[in-house]
Design a protein around this motif. Structure first.
Motif, PDB file in Angstrom:
ATOM      1  N   GLU A   9       0.831  -1.210   0.000  1.00  0.00           N
ATOM      2  CA  GLU A   9       0.000   0.000   0.000  1.00  0.00           C
ATOM      3  C   GLU A   9       0.864   1.258   0.000  1.00  0.00           C
ATOM      4  O   GLU A   9       0.508   2.263  -0.620  1.00  0.00           O
ATOM      5  N   MET A  10       2.012   1.219   0.695  1.00  0.00           N
ATOM      6  CA  MET A  10       2.934   2.354   0.658  1.00  0.00           C
ATOM      7  C   MET A  10       3.492   2.541  -0.752  1.00  0.00           C
ATOM      8  O   MET A  10       3.520   3.649  -1.286  1.00  0.00           O
ATOM      9  N   GLU A  11       3.904   1.425  -1.366  1.00  0.00           N
ATOM     10  CA  GLU A  11       4.580   1.471  -2.662  1.00  0.00           C
ATOM     11  C   GLU A  11       3.704   2.090  -3.762  1.00  0.00           C
ATOM     12  O   GLU A  11       4.219   2.648  -4.730  1.00  0.00           O
ATOM     13  N   GLN A  12       2.398   2.014  -3.581  1.00  0.00           N
ATOM     14  CA  GLN A  12       1.482   2.586  -4.577  1.00  0.00           C
ATOM     15  C   GLN A  12       1.662   4.103  -4.722  1.00  0.00           C
ATOM     16  O   GLN A  12       1.293   4.678  -5.745  1.00  0.00           O
ATOM     17  N   GLY A  13       2.238   4.729  -3.715  1.00  0.00           N
ATOM     18  CA  GLY A  13       2.430   6.171  -3.769  1.00  0.00           C
ATOM     19  C   GLY A  13       3.724   6.607  -4.437  1.00  0.00           C
ATOM     20  O   GLY A  13       3.933   7.805  -4.665  1.00  0.00           O
ATOM     21  N   VAL A  14       4.604   5.669  -4.752  1.00  0.00           N
ATOM     22  CA  VAL A  14       5.897   6.010  -5.349  1.00  0.00           C
ATOM     23  C   VAL A  14       5.719   6.283  -6.838  1.00  0.00           C
ATOM     24  O   VAL A  14       5.183   5.460  -7.579  1.00  0.00           O
ATOM     25  N   GLU A  15       6.163   7.461  -7.264  1.00  0.00           N
ATOM     26  CA  GLU A  15       6.060   7.841  -8.677  1.00  0.00           C
ATOM     27  C   GLU A  15       7.007   6.984  -9.525  1.00  0.00           C
ATOM     28  O   GLU A  15       8.086   6.590  -9.050  1.00  0.00           O
ATOM     29  N   PRO A  16       6.649   6.695 -10.780  1.00  0.00           N
ATOM     30  CA  PRO A  16       7.495   5.845 -11.636  1.00  0.00           C
ATOM     31  C   PRO A  16       8.946   6.312 -11.736  1.00  0.00           C
ATOM     32  O   PRO A  16       9.867   5.483 -11.737  1.00  0.00           O
ATOM     33  N   GLN A  17       9.165   7.622 -11.787  1.00  0.00           N
ATOM     34  CA  GLN A  17      10.536   8.134 -11.893  1.00  0.00           C
ATOM     35  C   GLN A  17      11.374   7.890 -10.642  1.00  0.00           C
ATOM     36  O   GLN A  17      12.589   8.053 -10.658  1.00  0.00           O
ATOM     37  N   ASN A  18      10.701   7.488  -9.542  1.00  0.00           N
ATOM     38  CA  ASN A  18      11.427   7.259  -8.278  1.00  0.00           C
ATOM     39  C   ASN A  18      11.639   5.775  -7.966  1.00  0.00           C
ATOM     40  O   ASN A  18      12.213   5.437  -6.931  1.00  0.00           O
ATOM     41  N   TYR A  19      11.145   4.874  -8.851  1.00  0.00           N
ATOM     42  CA  TYR A  19      11.270   3.438  -8.578  1.00  0.00           C
ATOM     43  C   TYR A  19      12.723   3.017  -8.357  1.00  0.00           C
ATOM     44  O   TYR A  19      13.027   2.201  -7.482  1.00  0.00           O
ATOM     45  N   LYS A  20      13.637   3.584  -9.176  1.00  0.00           N
ATOM     46  CA  LYS A  20      15.038   3.147  -9.118  1.00  0.00           C
ATOM     47  C   LYS A  20      15.723   3.520  -7.806  1.00  0.00           C
ATOM     48  O   LYS A  20      16.710   2.904  -7.429  1.00  0.00           O
ATOM     49  N   LYS A  21      15.205   4.528  -7.134  1.00  0.00           N
ATOM     50  CA  LYS A  21      15.854   4.911  -5.871  1.00  0.00           C
ATOM     51  C   LYS A  21      15.084   4.399  -4.645  1.00  0.00           C
ATOM     52  O   LYS A  21      15.338   4.826  -3.534  1.00  0.00           O
ATOM     53  N   MET A  22      14.151   3.473  -4.875  1.00  0.00           N
ATOM     54  CA  MET A  22      13.380   2.894  -3.772  1.00  0.00           C
ATOM     55  C   MET A  22      13.730   1.426  -3.549  1.00  0.00           C
ATOM     56  O   MET A  22      13.919   0.671  -4.502  1.00  0.00           O
TER      57      MET A  22
END
Length: 487
Positions: free
Chosen positions: A416-429
């Motif tokens: 549920e947290m991960e749903q808030g991560v923008e696509p451009q930020n996936y690599k730094k998560m």
């Protein structure tokens, strides 16, 4: 022993069966703790209803029952008092039982989403340094002058509050600073208390697992200020859009503090460093050991309250400059490898954003900011994606992990947290369910001069998993890991 009718003073009674001349040993609302000659107050809770335990309380020796619905079976020689609301009744009964201790000292309540613990704890510190005997009722701990007791709730139940206030009176305490939560207000725990002042910090997204709407959350907070007597003062953050709302319909002395607006107590940030803030407060400069814009607001609330309670303004500034930060609130260490680790209680979107913006304002941008953050189980689910978005937007690396999963599956919380991560930020998560491993990974990723923020748990020394509390301390954990990596 107390006479029942004496501890029922100001309680809204609807009917009585039996004698109110009964001698009472003590008040209980937990049937398991009832002893001979006690009065049992049947409270309707979110998980259980005290009315279901009336018979058990009588079997254990209760001589009087306070309830909002009379049971079908009435036991001989037991007094039954039917009241409109048992939470409110408990608040007045507790105050009466301990002979109204809050009226014998200067009690100030602090409410809002963020900053309650810092303001209450630092007011306690400041007044101690000023030579007063002081009390504290906070999320972190309860203090009766120099004696410390563990805290279990932000705002304890009415019995606990009045018990400790009574201890304070016996210890010669003159001032007490108390965190006032929306739960505490809604459940009438602060009813029957005599406040000389109330402080409003801010209002943001929190506790929507308990309050059905943000409007109700706001209105519950506001009801605290509405209930204050004319002789009290209200000190509100006028920069917050809800600050002026808290002043509506209150008969008290109305005071404001702000960084951006005209106010009774105002400040300008002249310097902001990891070691502290240089502020211009009402035309006088002061250096404080607190960090970030959010703490500039806290300093103003503390300063304004001190002045309103009679401390000279220049003396208040001198005392402010000597205050130490509160446990788990922007606490930081610097390792031998020059890695800075910050532990903060930020567990709401607003608090997390404030802390991350503070770090970003202070740092040079030549270093990485690595954030470790989680969200609690069985709590407001709507803030989970927001927290992850903020962490990934404002950090160079964001590690999503467990907070206190409680009775929820931690993997579902992370989904549920991960749903808030923008696509451009996936690599730094990254997502690492085990909190210790998440902190260890952050330490392994960090290079000299990098900054690690560990958010969400702050002062807490446990992690709650499947209803069991295991020892876990963020600061202790990061110190241990950084020391191991330095060897």
């Amino acid at each position: 022993m107390k006479i029942l009718k004496d501890i029922l003073y100001k309680v809204a009674i609807e009917s009585v069966k039996g004698s109110t001349e009964t001698a009472i040993h003590k008040i209980e609302f937990d049937s398991r703790k009832v002893e001979a000659n006690d009065v049992f107050v049947a409270i309707r809770g979110s998980l259980s209803d005290g009315h279901d335990y009336i018979e058990k309380a009588i079997q254990l020796g209760a001589k009087a029952i306070i309830c909002d619905t009379l049971p079908e079976n009435i036991t001989k020689d037991v007094t039954y008092i039917q009241v409109k609301d048992t939470n409110t009744a408990l608040a007045f009964m507790a105050a009466n039982y301990f002979e109204d201790p809050s009226s014998k000292l200067k009690l100030v309540g602090v409410t809002g989403t963020n900053g309650k613990t810092t303001i209450a704890s630092l007011l306690f510190q400041l007044f101690q340094k000023a030579g007063f005997k002081v009390g504290l009722l906070s999320t972190v701990k309860i203090m009766v002058d120099k004696t410390e007791y563990p805290a279990t709730h932000t705002t304890p139940d009415s019995l606990t509050i009045n018990h400790y206030l009574n201890e304070m009176i016996e210890a010669g305490v003159t001032h007490c600073f108390m965190e006032v939560s929306s739960h505490g207000i809604h459940q009438k725990r602060t009813e029957a208390l005599h406040f000389v002042g109330g402080i409003f910090t801010n209002l943001s997204h929190d506790h929507l697992d308990y309050h059905p709407t943000f409007a109700e959350y706001r209105d519950v907070k506001k009801s605290f200020f509405d209930s204050l007597p004319k002789s009290a003062f209200v000190l509100t953050n006028i920069d917050d859009k809800n600050g002026s709302v808290m002043l509506q319909n209150t008969a008290t002395k109305k005071l404001t503090y702000a960084l951006k607006s005209y106010a009774d107590y105002r400040a300008q940030i002249l310097e902001s460093q990891l070691s502290g803030l240089l502020l211009k407060v009402n035309d006088n400069e002061v250096w404080v050991k607190l960090i970030g814009t959010f703490n500039a607001y806290n300093v103003l609330a503390i300063y304004g309250t001190a002045v309103e309670l009679g401390i000279d303004s220049l003396e208040a500034l001198r005392l402010l400059s000597d205050l130490e930060s509160v446990s788990g609130r922007f606490q930081y260490i610097v390792s031998d490898e020059n890695i800075t680790a910050i532990v903060d209680y930020a567990h709401t979107p607003d608090a997390l954003e404030n802390v991350l913006k503070t770090v970003n304002d202070i740092r040079t941008k030549n270093e990485q900011l690595i954030t470790v953050v989680g969200c609690g189980g069985n709590r407001d689910k709507t803030k989970r994606p927001i927290m992850a978005k903020i962490a990934s937007d404002l950090s160079d690396k964001a590690i999503l992990t467990s907070d206190n999963p409680r009775n929820e599956d931690p993997e579902v919380i992370l989904d549920e947290m991960e749903q808030g991560v923008e696509p451009q930020n996936y690599k730094k998560m990254l997502r690492i369910t085990d909190r210790k491993q998440a902190i260890k990974t952050a330490c392994q990723l960090a290079q000299p001069k990098d900054i690690i923020l560990i958010a969400g748990k702050g002062h807490e020394t446990y992690q709650e998993i499947n209803g069991v509390r295991h020892h876990f301390d963020d600061m202790e954990t990061v110190k241990e890991i950084l020391n191991q990596l330095n060897k």
